[in-house]
Design an enzyme around this catalytic site. Structure first.
Site, PDB file in Angstrom:
ATOM      1  N   THR A  55       0.827  -1.213   0.000  1.00  0.00           N
ATOM      2  CA  THR A  55       0.000   0.000   0.000  1.00  0.00           C
ATOM      3  C   THR A  55       0.859   1.260   0.000  1.00  0.00           C
ATOM      4  OG1 THR A  55      -1.804  -1.152   1.102  1.00  0.00           O
ATOM      5  CG2 THR A  55      -1.787   1.254   1.293  1.00  0.00           C
ATOM      6  N   GLU A 127      -4.997   5.596 -16.686  1.00  0.00           N
ATOM      7  CA  GLU A 127      -3.924   4.600 -16.778  1.00  0.00           C
ATOM      8  C   GLU A 127      -4.322   3.577 -17.830  1.00  0.00           C
ATOM      9  OE1 GLU A 127      -3.336   3.163 -12.755  1.00  0.00           O
ATOM     10  OE2 GLU A 127      -1.877   4.749 -12.405  1.00  0.00           O
ATOM     11  N   HIS A 252       4.538  -5.729 -14.085  1.00  0.00           N
ATOM     12  CA  HIS A 252       4.468  -4.331 -14.475  1.00  0.00           C
ATOM     13  C   HIS A 252       5.469  -4.133 -15.601  1.00  0.00           C
ATOM     14  CE1 HIS A 252       4.386  -0.019 -14.493  1.00  0.00           C
ATOM     15  NE2 HIS A 252       3.348  -0.062 -13.685  1.00  0.00           N
ATOM     16  N   ARG A 301      -1.571  -3.734 -19.369  1.00  0.00           N
ATOM     17  CA  ARG A 301      -0.229  -4.074 -18.897  1.00  0.00           C
ATOM     18  C   ARG A 301       0.350  -5.342 -19.507  1.00  0.00           C
ATOM     19  NH1 ARG A 301      -0.581  -2.357 -12.586  1.00  0.00           N
ATOM     20  NH2 ARG A 301      -0.466  -0.177 -13.121  1.00  0.00           N
ATOM     21  N   HIS A 364       4.461  -7.712 -10.236  1.00  0.00           N
ATOM     22  CA  HIS A 364       3.867  -6.516  -9.650  1.00  0.00           C
ATOM     23  C   HIS A 364       2.614  -6.805  -8.838  1.00  0.00           C
ATOM     24  CE1 HIS A 364       2.943  -2.333  -9.203  1.00  0.00           C
ATOM     25  NE2 HIS A 364       1.843  -2.403  -9.928  1.00  0.00           N
ATOM     26  N   ARG A 399      -5.497  -7.690 -13.773  1.00  0.00           N
ATOM     27  CA  ARG A 399      -6.067  -6.554 -13.044  1.00  0.00           C
ATOM     28  C   ARG A 399      -6.021  -5.289 -13.887  1.00  0.00           C
ATOM     29  NH1 ARG A 399      -3.008  -2.672  -9.001  1.00  0.00           N
ATOM     30  NH2 ARG A 399      -1.454  -3.082 -10.595  1.00  0.00           N
TER      31      ARG A 399
HETATM   32  C1  LIG Z   1       5.115  -0.202  -6.371  1.00  0.00           C
HETATM   33  C2  LIG Z   1       3.647  -0.486  -6.357  1.00  0.00           C
HETATM   34  C3  LIG Z   1       2.762   0.396  -6.944  1.00  0.00           C
HETATM   35  C4  LIG Z   1       1.399   0.137  -6.939  1.00  0.00           C
HETATM   36  N1  LIG Z   1       0.542   1.062  -7.471  1.00  0.00           N
HETATM   37  C5  LIG Z   1      -0.790   0.871  -7.346  1.00  0.00           C
HETATM   38  C6  LIG Z   1      -1.710   1.871  -7.748  1.00  0.00           C
HETATM   39  O1  LIG Z   1      -1.322   2.940  -8.167  1.00  0.00           O
HETATM   40  N2  LIG Z   1      -3.027   1.612  -7.621  1.00  0.00           N
HETATM   41  C7  LIG Z   1      -3.504   0.432  -7.123  1.00  0.00           C
HETATM   42  O2  LIG Z   1      -4.718   0.245  -7.064  1.00  0.00           O
HETATM   43  N3  LIG Z   1      -2.654  -0.525  -6.731  1.00  0.00           N
HETATM   44  C8  LIG Z   1      -1.316  -0.330  -6.797  1.00  0.00           C
HETATM   45  N4  LIG Z   1      -0.463  -1.289  -6.359  1.00  0.00           N
HETATM   46  C9  LIG Z   1      -1.016  -2.493  -5.736  1.00  0.00           C
HETATM   47  C10 LIG Z   1      -1.569  -2.127  -4.362  1.00  0.00           C
HETATM   48  O3  LIG Z   1      -0.628  -1.314  -3.705  1.00  0.00           O
HETATM   49  C11 LIG Z   1      -1.848  -3.377  -3.548  1.00  0.00           C
HETATM   50  O4  LIG Z   1      -2.610  -4.285  -4.275  1.00  0.00           O
HETATM   51  C12 LIG Z   1      -2.588  -3.020  -2.266  1.00  0.00           C
HETATM   52  O5  LIG Z   1      -1.915  -1.994  -1.580  1.00  0.00           O
HETATM   53  C13 LIG Z   1      -2.700  -4.257  -1.401  1.00  0.00           C
HETATM   54  O6  LIG Z   1      -3.148  -3.883  -0.131  1.00  0.00           O
HETATM   55  P1  LIG Z   1      -3.235  -5.003   0.970  1.00  0.00           P
HETATM   56  O7  LIG Z   1      -3.702  -4.334   2.204  1.00  0.00           O
HETATM   57  O8  LIG Z   1      -3.994  -6.162   0.455  1.00  0.00           O
HETATM   58  O9  LIG Z   1      -1.725  -5.532   1.141  1.00  0.00           O
HETATM   59  P2  LIG Z   1      -0.405  -4.768   1.598  1.00  0.00           P
HETATM   60  O10 LIG Z   1      -0.515  -3.308   1.529  1.00  0.00           O
HETATM   61  O11 LIG Z   1       0.716  -5.420   0.863  1.00  0.00           O
HETATM   62  O12 LIG Z   1      -0.293  -5.137   3.138  1.00  0.00           O
HETATM   63  C14 LIG Z   1      -0.023  -6.452   3.564  1.00  0.00           C
HETATM   64  C15 LIG Z   1       0.247  -6.407   5.052  1.00  0.00           C
HETATM   65  O13 LIG Z   1       0.350  -7.713   5.581  1.00  0.00           O
HETATM   66  C16 LIG Z   1       1.503  -7.809   6.419  1.00  0.00           C
HETATM   67  N5  LIG Z   1       1.881  -9.220   6.446  1.00  0.00           N
HETATM   68  C17 LIG Z   1       2.258 -10.010   5.413  1.00  0.00           C
HETATM   69  N6  LIG Z   1       2.503 -11.271   5.855  1.00  0.00           N
HETATM   70  C18 LIG Z   1       2.265 -11.270   7.197  1.00  0.00           C
HETATM   71  C19 LIG Z   1       2.351 -12.257   8.211  1.00  0.00           C
HETATM   72  N7  LIG Z   1       2.761 -13.520   7.982  1.00  0.00           N
HETATM   73  N8  LIG Z   1       2.029 -11.914   9.479  1.00  0.00           N
HETATM   74  C20 LIG Z   1       1.642 -10.647   9.781  1.00  0.00           C
HETATM   75  N9  LIG Z   1       1.567  -9.658   8.851  1.00  0.00           N
HETATM   76  C21 LIG Z   1       1.867  -9.969   7.586  1.00  0.00           C
HETATM   77  C22 LIG Z   1       2.488  -6.860   5.746  1.00  0.00           C
HETATM   78  O14 LIG Z   1       3.543  -6.500   6.596  1.00  0.00           O
HETATM   79  C23 LIG Z   1       1.552  -5.699   5.415  1.00  0.00           C
HETATM   80  O15 LIG Z   1       1.296  -4.924   6.569  1.00  0.00           O
HETATM   81  C24 LIG Z   1       0.909  -1.058  -6.350  1.00  0.00           C
HETATM   82  C25 LIG Z   1       1.798  -1.946  -5.763  1.00  0.00           C
HETATM   83  C26 LIG Z   1       3.159  -1.667  -5.747  1.00  0.00           C
HETATM   84  C27 LIG Z   1       4.091  -2.623  -5.087  1.00  0.00           C
END
Ligand SMILES: Cc1cc2nc3c(=O)[nH]c(=O)nc-3n(C[C@H](O)[C@H](O)[C@H](O)COP(=O)(O)OP(=O)(O)OC[C@H]3O[C@@H](n4cnc5c(N)ncnc54)[C@H](O)[C@@H]3O)c2cc1C
Length: 566
Positions: A55, A127, A252, A301, A364, A399
């Protein structure tokens, strides 16, 4: 070759009990915790600091229909087109309808999205694959950091309890009075900030929400931060749940190329740069996307990533390892619009206002994951999955850019509100069977090899031979797994190497191997090219493959793949 059915760790020495435990502190996990908090006790367990997930790194922003000239139908259509026949249209409609509300919700929580130049309305950009300007962004290309900041502050302000440096190891299950299996908690390894094990405990809860993100770190080259190691997927497999469509990894197309030896997280050069008119060129100065797709450099993409891979492979005199993105037409406006990318360029001695940026495709986004509804429900009672760890049917085979942050907030909030309203009853914990097979862990020193195998053989374009090589290499690595120090006997392999101590790095290594093995099995089974899964030996979409692949880990630790209609 078999995989562990449990992550080895010393016996639990402490216990906590809450109504809801959320595993992960990205957009999905914090949205869920925040929504459940007013009514229930909630604990967020996260293996690092709050902002360690993807995130924080999101650049482009969040997609939602916010302009009068845009329509829900158009956003639905764009999402379905990207998903290449495997989206669940009803779920896509739910997401698209909720998206504007979720963006406004974030704004009410204090998220500052960029206004139009000289105006007060929110600026909307475009995008790849989107037919309208519908992406809200913040700080230029620091959108994710603003979402993370907003949710961190809101969650802490609302009294959400956070257990940091706490690694979720495995689910604990029980049996309800009606005989149905139900999740009753999670085993946690508390570590210090370097990942060294401090203690093991069990958090019991009436609902467990997995929000642990994707699995980009399975690959040598990825835009994902180090914490994104597929832990939730591996945990679900070990608990006997199927994971769905894990072969669909979005690469990506434009991750900054920092030289042939660069490993791990690479700086992203957001799609929004091409949205602003940047053009891809090969080393010979020829355009990469001209004539490839009607949208040229703004094609979806997978199309751009495959075209770049093809162009690199066809380079005269051998394989090129990168191409170039030219955004010099923006001049110094680039610095303000894309401050993080500017910073990353300067780190390698480039000025994006005058230099072309070297780029290459890298892992990505994980389109597949734990099968769940947009309300987070999985096939195991009491277990919910939200955000990138889940496969809800929104993304299908690919996606659409910026739908994922939106999905994380929509789905996280939805599950939180549901759980605030109603929780499953408590049930007793099943007797914990101590299976000697369950104590194997992968030595983290083998990780480099696993990741290299995945990037080399299971990258943008795959074939039967490359996938068989990957399966063979992962099998050999799995056979070196050693029994962790618990007094159990060695399994007789890996002579002379020390037994891995349970630690964050060892658990992550074991999870990465599990997820990589599942992914290779699914990619080998899908004998077609669809969405972001490309096979050079099966180059076209096959109508009979409008099917999902479920991967399971059976009772002895063997991966199985089953297909089912979409
Ligand atoms: C560089 C980059 C750019 C991006 N740009 C975009 C964008 O512009 N728009 C968009 O929609 N999406 C984008 N994405 C994708 C998007 O960021 C993610 O899909 C989204 O943030 C996922 O959110 P989440 O809460 O599911 O996971 P994350 O934000 O990855 O959070 C996962 C959490 O789980 C924790 N965790 C993992 N394993 C464990 C464990 N075993 N025990 C305890 N905690 C654990 C991690 O520490 C973290 O806190 C991008 C991704 C990247 C990497």
């Amino acid at each position: 070759m078999t995989l562990p059915r449990r992550l080895a760790a010393p016996p639990a020495t402490w216990e906590r009990d809450v109504d809801v435990v959320v595993l992960g502190s990205g957009a999905a996990g914090l949205s869920a915790a925040l929504a459940v908090r007013p009514v229930r006790s909630v604990l967020v367990v996260t293996k690092d600091i709050l902002s360690a997930g993807s995130t924080q790194w999101a650049q482009g922003g969040l997609a939602g229909v916010l302009h009068p000239s845009d329509t829900i139908e158009d956003h639905v259509r764009d999402t379905l087109e990207a998903g290449a026949g495997l989206c669940d249209e009803a779920v896509v409609r739910q997401l698209v309808a909720e998206a504007p509300k979720s963006i406004r919700y974030l704004m009410r929580l204090g998220a500052a999205f960029d206004p139009e130049q000289g105006g007060t309305d929110i600026a909307l950009t475009r995008e790849g694959g989107h037919s309208h300007n519908r992406i809200v962004h913040s700080g230029g290309d620091r959108s994710g950091a603003e979402v993370q900041r907003t949710l961190d502050e809101s969650a802490i302000g609302a009294g959400v309890e956070v257990m940091g440096h706490a690694f979720a190891l495995d689910l604990v299950t029980g049996t309800a009075d009606d005989g149905e299996r139900q999740v009753v908690g999670v085993r946690i390894g508390k570590t210090d900030e370097h990942g060294v094990l401090a203690s093991v405990g069990i958090v019991t809860a009436r609902a467990v929400v997995i929000a642990s993100g994707g699995y980009g770190q399975v690959f040598a080259s990825t835009s994902n931060p180090p914490a994104v190691t597929g832990d939730g997927i591996a945990m679900a497999l070990r608990a006997g749940l199927p994971v769905t469509d894990v072969e669909f990894v979005q690469f990506h197309p434009t991750v900054m190329w920092r030289g042939p030896d660069a490993l791990g997280q690479q700086a992203l050069v957001s799609e929004a740069v091409r949205g602003e008119g940047a053009i891809l060129y090969d080393a010979a100065g020829e355009r990469v996307m001209a004539g490839v797709h009607p949208l040229e450099d703004l094609a979806p993409r997978d199309v751009v990533a495959a075209a770049i891979s093809r162009r690199m492979a066809e380079a005269p005199g051998g394989v090129d390892d990168h191409v170039y993105l030219d955004a010099t037409h923006m001049g110094e406006r680039f610095y303000e619009r894309f401050p993080s990318i500017t910073e990353a360029c300067r780190e390698i001695g480039l000025d994006p206002a005058v230099d072309r940026i070297p780029v290459a495709p890298a892992a990505h986004y994980a389109c597949g994951g734990i099968r769940a509804g947009l309300d987070g429900r999985t096939s195991l009672r009491g277990l919910y999955a939200v955000g990138e760890v889940s496969a809800t049917g929104v993304h299908g085979a690919n996606r659409l850019a910026s739908n994922s942050l939106t999905e994380s907030v929509v789905s996280g909030t939805w599950v939180g509100r549901d759980l605030a309203w109603e929780l499953p009853d408590r049930v007793r914990i099943d007797v914990d069977v101590d299976d000697p097979l369950d104590h194997r862990l992968l030595d983290p020193s083998r990780l480099r090899e696993v990741r290299a195998v995945m990037s080399r053989h299971v990258g943008v374009v795959r074939d039967a031979l490359s996938l068989a090589s990957a399966a063979g290499a992962l099998g050999s690595i799995a056979r070196t797994m050693r029994t962790a120090k618990r007094g159990a006997d060695d399994d007789g392999t890996g002579e002379g190497s020390p037994r891995p101590e349970p630690s964050r790095r060892t658990w992550e290594a074991t999870n990465i191997l599990t997820v990589a093995t599942a992914m290779v099995a699914a990619a080998a089974a899908r004998t077609e090219s669809r969405g972001c899964h490309r096979r050079s030996d099966y180059p076209s979409v096959q109508p009979e493959w409008v099917r999902h692949l479920d991967v399971t880990l059976d009772a002895v630790g063997i991966i199985n793949v089953f297909d089912r209609p979409s």
